[in-house]
Write an enzyme that holds these catalytic residues in place. Structure first.
Site, PDB file in Angstrom:
ATOM      1  N   ALA A 200      56.113  14.195  51.812  1.00  0.00           N
ATOM      2  CA  ALA A 200      56.945  15.044  52.678  1.00  0.00           C
ATOM      3  C   ALA A 200      58.156  15.616  51.944  1.00  0.00           C
ATOM      4  O   ALA A 200      58.787  14.945  51.118  1.00  0.00           O
ATOM      5  CB  ALA A 200      57.437  14.290  53.917  1.00  0.00           C
ATOM      6  N   GLY A 201      58.451  16.870  52.256  1.00  0.00           N
ATOM      7  CA  GLY A 201      59.643  17.532  51.746  1.00  0.00           C
ATOM      8  C   GLY A 201      59.451  18.318  50.468  1.00  0.00           C
ATOM      9  O   GLY A 201      60.336  19.080  50.072  1.00  0.00           O
TER      10      GLY A 201
ATOM     11  N   LYS B   2      46.757   6.508  56.609  1.00  0.00           N
ATOM     12  CA  LYS B   2      48.143   6.890  56.354  1.00  0.00           C
ATOM     13  C   LYS B   2      48.880   6.696  57.680  1.00  0.00           C
ATOM     14  O   LYS B   2      48.623   7.395  58.652  1.00  0.00           O
ATOM     15  CB  LYS B   2      48.249   8.337  55.888  1.00  0.00           C
ATOM     16  CG  LYS B   2      49.697   8.771  55.671  1.00  0.00           C
ATOM     17  CD  LYS B   2      49.836  10.278  55.531  1.00  0.00           C
ATOM     18  CE  LYS B   2      51.305  10.652  55.623  1.00  0.00           C
ATOM     19  NZ  LYS B   2      51.517  12.110  55.678  1.00  0.00           N
TER      20      LYS B   2
ATOM     21  N   GLY C 265      57.999  19.089  56.124  1.00  0.00           N
ATOM     22  CA  GLY C 265      58.018  20.533  56.289  1.00  0.00           C
ATOM     23  C   GLY C 265      59.327  21.213  55.941  1.00  0.00           C
ATOM     24  O   GLY C 265      59.461  22.423  56.118  1.00  0.00           O
TER      25      GLY C 265
END
Length: 264
Positions: free
Chosen positions: A187-188, A99, A160
């Site tokens: 993410a998020g 990743k 985050g």
């Protein structure tokens, strides 16, 4: 649901989960098990190479989970750093996938698109299967696909932040443009409903960490995400009804029996 094929591997779960920020290694292990995830991401730059090789309690727990590890280059800010970290990951874990994270802004941890493309080209030339963490930029997605990426990982919102899907339109556009690639919202994600929305857009999977690790009850939240991913995917495969401007009765009056009262 059918098994999910990604980068030459096959899995039952479409949820990928991180291994950081948990209150304890024990809660991390319990949360990963409750999530049903079979892919766990690990950040090498936050661990020493010696501890990875020699083993400690954290890595012993990871091994005992029997999951597939997806190393990431979190914490890297240049293509050179990311490539070096990826090379180390391949040597330690004997894996050919990574990743790829190359951060360009410390405030919102937004990826640097220029360094990301540069690192992607180098790593693909070195035989890696690259899963790039990127913004929801259609042009960037095209450049990465042209380099040979078969999986793209656009963000829902900054890492985050827990803000969910900031720009569903852009995510939907990427999905439409690349129907044959694996697309993962990375993410998020803050709550299970965010994951459902991502899956309903047709994304193949979701990667998250903070949403589980920072929850008041991480294990219970991990289980909630397990079912959210399943519900969202099944909803997408089933095909939602079209929205209507006017109400429409679910029980039409035509052809239904009527009961009549007759006077004695």
């Amino acid at each position: 649901m059918k098994k999910w094929k990604i980068e030459g591997r096959e899995f039952n779960s479409r949820l990928m989960i991180g291994s950081a920020l948990y209150p304890s290694p024990e809660i991390m292990a319990q949360s990963i098990k409750a999530s049903g995830s079979q892919i766990v991401t690990i950040a090498l730059r936050r661990q020493s190479a010696s501890s990875l090789k020699d083993g400690n309690s954290f890595w012993d727990i990871i091994r005992e989970l029997g999951v597939t590890l997806l190393p990431n280059t979190a914490g890297c800010h240049t293509a050179k750093e990311a490539v070096t970290t990826a090379m180390m990951a391949r040597e330690i874990f004997d894996v050919d996938w990574i990743k790829l994270e190359v951060i360009g802004n410390q405030y919102n941890l937004q990826p640097d698109p220029f360094e990301l493309v540069k690192a992607t080209k180098i790593l693909i030339d070195e035989g890696f299967r690259v899963l790039p963490y990127m913004t929801d930029d259609l042009v960037l997605a095209q450049k990465l696909a042209d380099l040979g990426c078969t999986t793209l990982m656009p963000w829902g919102s900054p890492i985050g932040s827990g803000r969910g899907l900031m720009n569903p339109y852009s995510l939907k556009s990427i999905r439409k443009q690349f129907p044959d690639l694996n697309l993962i919202v990375d993410a998020g994600i803050g709550k299970p409903s965010d994951a459902i929305k991502a899956m309903e857009l047709g994304f193949d999977g979701v990667l998250l960490n903070s949403a589980v690790a920072l929850a008041q009850e991480p294990v219970k939240m991990a289980e909630a995400f397990k079912y959210a991913i399943i519900a969202g995917r099944l909803g997408f495969e089933a095909g939602a009804m079209e929205k209507r401007d006017m109400a429409s009765p679910s029980t039409p009056t035509v052809g239904t029996p009527f009961w009549h009262q007759f006077k004695k």
